[in-house]
Scaffold this active site. Sequence first.
Site, PDB file in Angstrom:
ATOM      1  CE  LYS A   6      -1.794   1.869   3.941  1.00 35.30           C
ATOM      2  NZ  LYS A   6      -1.733   3.308   4.176  1.00 35.30           N
ATOM      3  CG  ASN A   7       2.070   2.911   3.523  1.00 35.47           C
ATOM      4  OD1 ASN A   7       0.952   3.318   3.193  1.00 35.47           O
ATOM      5  ND2 ASN A   7       2.370   2.615   4.778  1.00 35.47           N
ATOM      6  NE  ARG A 106      -0.146  10.389   9.953  1.00 33.77           N
ATOM      7  CZ  ARG A 106      -0.606   9.461   9.118  1.00 33.77           C
ATOM      8  NH1 ARG A 106      -1.879   9.197   9.071  1.00 33.77           N
ATOM      9  NH2 ARG A 106       0.219   8.808   8.321  1.00 33.77           N
ATOM     10  NE  ARG A 383      -7.218   4.978   4.351  1.00 29.50           N
ATOM     11  CZ  ARG A 383      -6.341   5.651   5.077  1.00 29.50           C
ATOM     12  NH1 ARG A 383      -6.636   5.990   6.294  1.00 29.50           N
ATOM     13  NH2 ARG A 383      -5.182   5.988   4.585  1.00 29.50           N
TER      14      ARG A 383
HETATM   15  N1  EPU Z   1       6.875  13.959  11.662  1.00 28.28           N
HETATM   16  C1  EPU Z   1       7.089  15.259  12.022  1.00 28.28           C
HETATM   17  N2  EPU Z   1       7.149  16.187  11.024  1.00 28.28           N
HETATM   18  C2  EPU Z   1       6.993  15.863   9.714  1.00 28.28           C
HETATM   19  C3  EPU Z   1       6.779  14.523   9.372  1.00 28.28           C
HETATM   20  C4  EPU Z   1       6.721  13.574  10.377  1.00 28.28           C
HETATM   21  O1  EPU Z   1       7.223  15.600  13.195  1.00 28.28           O
HETATM   22  O2  EPU Z   1       7.060  16.769   8.880  1.00 28.28           O
HETATM   23  C5  EPU Z   1       6.832  12.913  12.716  1.00 28.28           C
HETATM   24  C6  EPU Z   1       5.439  12.295  12.824  1.00 28.28           C
HETATM   25  O3  EPU Z   1       4.611  13.021  13.701  1.00 28.28           O
HETATM   26  C7  EPU Z   1       5.750  10.919  13.343  1.00 28.28           C
HETATM   27  C8  EPU Z   1       7.093  10.593  12.689  1.00 28.28           C
HETATM   28  O4  EPU Z   1       7.659  11.837  12.316  1.00 28.28           O
HETATM   29  O5  EPU Z   1       5.945  10.980  14.729  1.00 28.28           O
HETATM   30  C9  EPU Z   1       7.022   9.673  11.497  1.00 28.28           C
HETATM   31  O6  EPU Z   1       6.130  10.187  10.534  1.00 28.28           O
HETATM   32  P1  EPU Z   1       6.263   9.830   8.975  1.00 28.28           P
HETATM   33  O7  EPU Z   1       6.331  11.107   8.207  1.00 28.28           O
HETATM   34  O8  EPU Z   1       7.351   8.848   8.792  1.00 28.28           O
HETATM   35  O9  EPU Z   1       4.884   9.130   8.691  1.00 28.28           O
HETATM   36  P2  EPU Z   1       3.939   9.295   7.440  1.00 28.28           P
HETATM   37  O10 EPU Z   1       4.729   9.471   6.199  1.00 28.28           O
HETATM   38  O11 EPU Z   1       2.882  10.272   7.733  1.00 28.28           O
HETATM   39  C10 EPU Z   1       3.956   6.742   6.867  1.00 28.28           C
HETATM   40  C11 EPU Z   1       2.930   5.693   6.596  1.00 28.28           C
HETATM   41  C12 EPU Z   1       2.234   5.310   7.884  1.00 28.28           C
HETATM   42  C13 EPU Z   1       3.271   4.794   8.871  1.00 28.28           C
HETATM   43  C14 EPU Z   1       4.367   5.853   9.064  1.00 28.28           C
HETATM   44  C15 EPU Z   1       5.504   5.377   9.953  1.00 28.28           C
HETATM   45  C16 EPU Z   1       2.266   6.212   4.342  1.00 28.28           C
HETATM   46  C17 EPU Z   1       1.218   6.727   3.425  1.00 28.28           C
HETATM   47  N3  EPU Z   1       1.975   6.226   5.634  1.00 28.28           N
HETATM   48  O12 EPU Z   1       3.263   7.857   7.422  1.00 28.28           O
HETATM   49  O13 EPU Z   1       1.353   4.249   7.551  1.00 28.28           O
HETATM   50  O14 EPU Z   1       2.663   4.533  10.106  1.00 28.28           O
HETATM   51  O15 EPU Z   1       4.924   6.223   7.788  1.00 28.28           O
HETATM   52  O16 EPU Z   1       6.089   4.240   9.420  1.00 28.28           O
HETATM   53  O17 EPU Z   1       3.330   5.778   3.899  1.00 28.28           O
HETATM   54  C18 EPU Z   1      -0.573   2.926   7.729  1.00 28.28           C
HETATM   55  O18 EPU Z   1      -0.199   2.343   6.694  1.00 28.28           O
HETATM   56  O19 EPU Z   1      -1.514   2.510   8.451  1.00 28.28           O
HETATM   57  C19 EPU Z   1       0.107   4.157   8.137  1.00 28.28           C
HETATM   58  C20 EPU Z   1      -0.405   5.020   8.996  1.00 28.28           C
END
Ligand code: EPU
Length: 410
Positions: A6-7, A106, A383
């Site tokens: 998915k991701n 997030r 999803r």
């Molecule tokens: N963070 C910040 N600032 C930013 C970005 C992230 O503080 O600008 C923090 C977040 O609050 C969090 C950490 O960094 O504490 C990690 O966030 P990340 O950006 O890595 O997460 P994401 O890209 O929003 C993706 C996956 C999530 C998965 C996370 C962690 C996708 C679409 N989503 O989210 O997947 O939990 O990485 O591995 O790739 C799921 O599939 O159910 C899902 C939520």
Amino acid sequence: MIGGAKNAAVAVIPAALLTEEICVVDNLPYINDVFALRDMLEFLGAKVELPGGGRMVIDPSGVQNLRAPENLTKRMRASYYLMPVLLGRFGRAELPFPGGCAIGARPIDQTLKGLYALGADVENVGGVLCATSEGLRGGDVYLDMPSVGATINTMLAAVLAKGNTTIVNVAKEPHIVDCANFLNSMGANIKGAGTDTIRIRGVKRLHGTEYTIIPDYIETGTMMIAAAASHGDVVVRNVIPTHVESVSAKLMEMGVRIDEGDDYLHVHCTHVKQYRAANIKTQPYPGFPTDLQQPTAVLLSTAKGTSIITETIYENRFKYIEEVRRMGANVRIIDRVALLEGVDKLYGARVRASDLRAGAALVIAGLMAEGETIIEGVRHINRGYENIATKLAGLGADVQTLIDDLPEYD
Ligand code: EPU
């Protein structure tokens, strides 16, 4: 049989708009997030076909609309990958704030940092991210944390930028590597994906491609946990075993036996009466994934002894605990730590999924519980998991009945 990731899919599909030529993507999971992205691409002017068998054919030549639709962007986090893509190809993008699972704050500050470093200007105008640039140029970006979203967004912006970009302290998840491989197959020049530093040499244009997505390691882990939950003897096929090493290690610590092949994992659980307790601390890849914290914690709820689960990535990823408590689990939460005292049994109940992985956790609880479990909010599960009912039916008839009875509303 595990489906496509998915991701990775949600990054690769928007990335196809970086070219005007046709892109064919195979092994996609046909899940709601993929359908939502199809709708977004069509809204922007692309032609998209889903002919079956996990294939998507994207013709991005007609893209003209540079404002993504709010009713769709709010459905998923990954919608914001369209921002650097449209910015890179057209110099402008308007993206209503992205949604996604409600599992914490997030923020998007790291994405913005990446885009600013490459010369973009991004303003929040009434909840819409309006990004413009006179022409992106390479830059150096140091991420404060290895954010998946910020790594992908910066990479997407950098591929068509003029000059070189270095992104340090990047995320190393398998979907980062898959997205980089997809972009390279379009003619991009990305090196170092899967390590701490990604280096990108901008190219003038990208071309169409045909690409096959990697298997989903979170679905793989979920199925391994489901096998353990039903004390089965299960072969999980179409996997990349190295992607789930942290999960295999934890399950083995609990007493599960796992045999590894090139593209399968044989999970033996029939010999275990009661699993041993274990501690889990979620971490960025290759650490234990936050996306599998919930189903694993449920599995540990009937283990012998006390398990300590520490969630380091998201502040709000224990919402499912309330539901599992109603099924008999003995859990105490202190801030970001859950203490699970193993109980003898879980009991079926009517419970509600608050987000995707919470939903997966409740499915695991349903497999373990005595009696019937009814899970509301199944749309969250849809999803991210394709045909979960059919796949779990392979674990036993009770599962089939359980899943087929789930109401499709929320
Ligand atoms: N963070 C910040 N600032 C930013 C970005 C992230 O503080 O600008 C923090 C977040 O609050 C969090 C950490 O960094 O504490 C990690 O966030 P990340 O950006 O890595 O997460 P994401 O890209 O929003 C993706 C996956 C999530 C998965 C996370 C962690 C996708 C679409 N989503 O989210 O997947 O939990 O990485 O591995 O790739 C799921 O599939 O159910 C899902 C939520």
